[in-house]
Design an enzyme around this catalytic site. Structure first.
Site, PDB file in Angstrom:
ATOM      1  N   SER A 149       0.818  -1.036  -0.113  1.00 37.71           N
ATOM      2  CA  SER A 149      -0.026   0.004   0.000  1.00 37.71           C
ATOM      3  C   SER A 149       0.829   1.164  -0.017  1.00 37.71           C
ATOM      4  O   SER A 149       2.103   1.320   0.543  1.00 37.71           O
ATOM      5  CB  SER A 149      -0.852  -0.055   1.094  1.00 37.71           C
ATOM      6  OG  SER A 149      -1.408   1.026   1.378  1.00 37.71           O
ATOM      7  N   TYR A 164      -1.866  -0.867  10.041  1.00 38.64           N
ATOM      8  CA  TYR A 164      -2.132  -1.372   8.623  1.00 38.64           C
ATOM      9  C   TYR A 164      -0.849  -0.820   7.918  1.00 38.64           C
ATOM     10  O   TYR A 164      -0.336  -1.718   7.306  1.00 38.64           O
ATOM     11  CB  TYR A 164      -3.259  -0.630   7.913  1.00 38.64           C
ATOM     12  CG  TYR A 164      -3.481  -0.744   6.643  1.00 38.64           C
ATOM     13  CD1 TYR A 164      -4.085  -1.799   6.166  1.00 38.64           C
ATOM     14  CD2 TYR A 164      -3.037   0.162   5.677  1.00 38.64           C
ATOM     15  CE1 TYR A 164      -4.395  -2.275   4.788  1.00 38.64           C
ATOM     16  CE2 TYR A 164      -3.351  -0.097   4.305  1.00 38.64           C
ATOM     17  CZ  TYR A 164      -4.074  -1.176   3.875  1.00 38.64           C
ATOM     18  OH  TYR A 164      -4.239  -1.392   2.459  1.00 38.64           O
TER      19      TYR A 164
END
Length: 258
Positions: A149, A164
């Site tokens: 990401s 995350y």
């Protein structure tokens, strides 16, 4: 000098977390099926996985299978891959897409919440990859793509917070180190780091207002589409990408320049 192993006449891609109707996994499954891959859809929701597999088979006329598995559960992963290998062409491609987001700020995060994010995003990637690699090593052929990401590269700054970002940063290190070990087996290992994409992972379907907010810092002035990420993944799985490994590909509209 080692020679690249050619693809077999038929070959399968395993996609984890591809049971959602509006996700990068589903878009990737469609793209690969359109390009002639047999597709194995693995999702924690087995019914969704089977439904997606059936829809793809009907739309593209390729072999498919849908299997349910919690990717953080080793026994479930082993059973699911056993089923895929028993009924499908050789597994040449793996796309580690299963993941969960976490909007919890660091000082409010719990050990349980932290562990849950890492269990799906990183432990799951490890377990599925290790299991699928057995056949790839035997055949001396494989393509692995894992989803990281932009949050890993920027240190957050997105919907999800520290847990995350840390888990997705781990994917990049995992990719580089595994590529080093697997190169001798003609197996490439790469990562894709999307920026803002129009999926439901970031708290539900994006409204027009949220899209505008998320695209404000991009050079292209918009959020990306799952099909655009799928096209990149499909290339990295293809025979043409055999000399690409240990790389992380940004696809973020210019929001982050590496």
């Amino acid at each position: 000098m080692p020679e690249a192993t050619p693809f077999p006449a038929e070959y399968t891609a395993v996609l984890t977390g591809a049971g959602s109707k509006r996700g990068i996994g589903r878009a990737t499954a469609d793209r690969l099926a359109r390009e002639g891959w047999a597709v194995a859809v693995m999702d924690i929701n087995g019914e969704n996985a089977k439904a997606v597999a059936q829809e793809i088979a009907e739309a593209y006329g390729v072999k498919t299978i849908g299997v349910g598995a919690d990717v953080s559960d080793q026994s479930a992963v082993n059973a699911a891959v056993d089923e895929v290998e028993a009924g499908m062409p050789p597994v040449v491609g793996l796309v580690n897409l299963a993941g969960i987001s976490s909007p919890t700020t660091f000082m409010d995060e719990t050990a349980e919440g932290w562990d849950r994010v890492f269990a799906i995003n990183m432990r799951g990637t490890f377990l599925v990859t290790q299991r699928v690699l057995r056949g790839m090593i035997d055949r001396q052929l494989g393509r692995i793509v894992s989803i990281s990401s932009i949050s890993a590269e920027r240190g957050g700054g997105t919907y999800s917070k520290v847990a995350y970002s840390a888990s997705k940063a781990a994917i990049i290190g995992f990719t580089r180190a595994l590529a080093r070990e697997m190169g001798v087996h003609n197996i490439s290992v790469n990562a894709v780091a999307p920026g803002p994409i129009d999926t439901d992972i970031m708290g539900g379907t994006l409204t027009g207002e949220r899209k505008a907010e998320m695209s404000a810092g991009t050079m292209l002035g918009r959020v990306g589409q799952p099909e655009e990420v799928a096209a990149l993944i499909a290339f990295l799985l293809s025979p043409d990408a055999g000399y690409i490994t240990a790389a992380t590909y940004d696809i973020n509209g210019g929001l982050q320049v590496s």
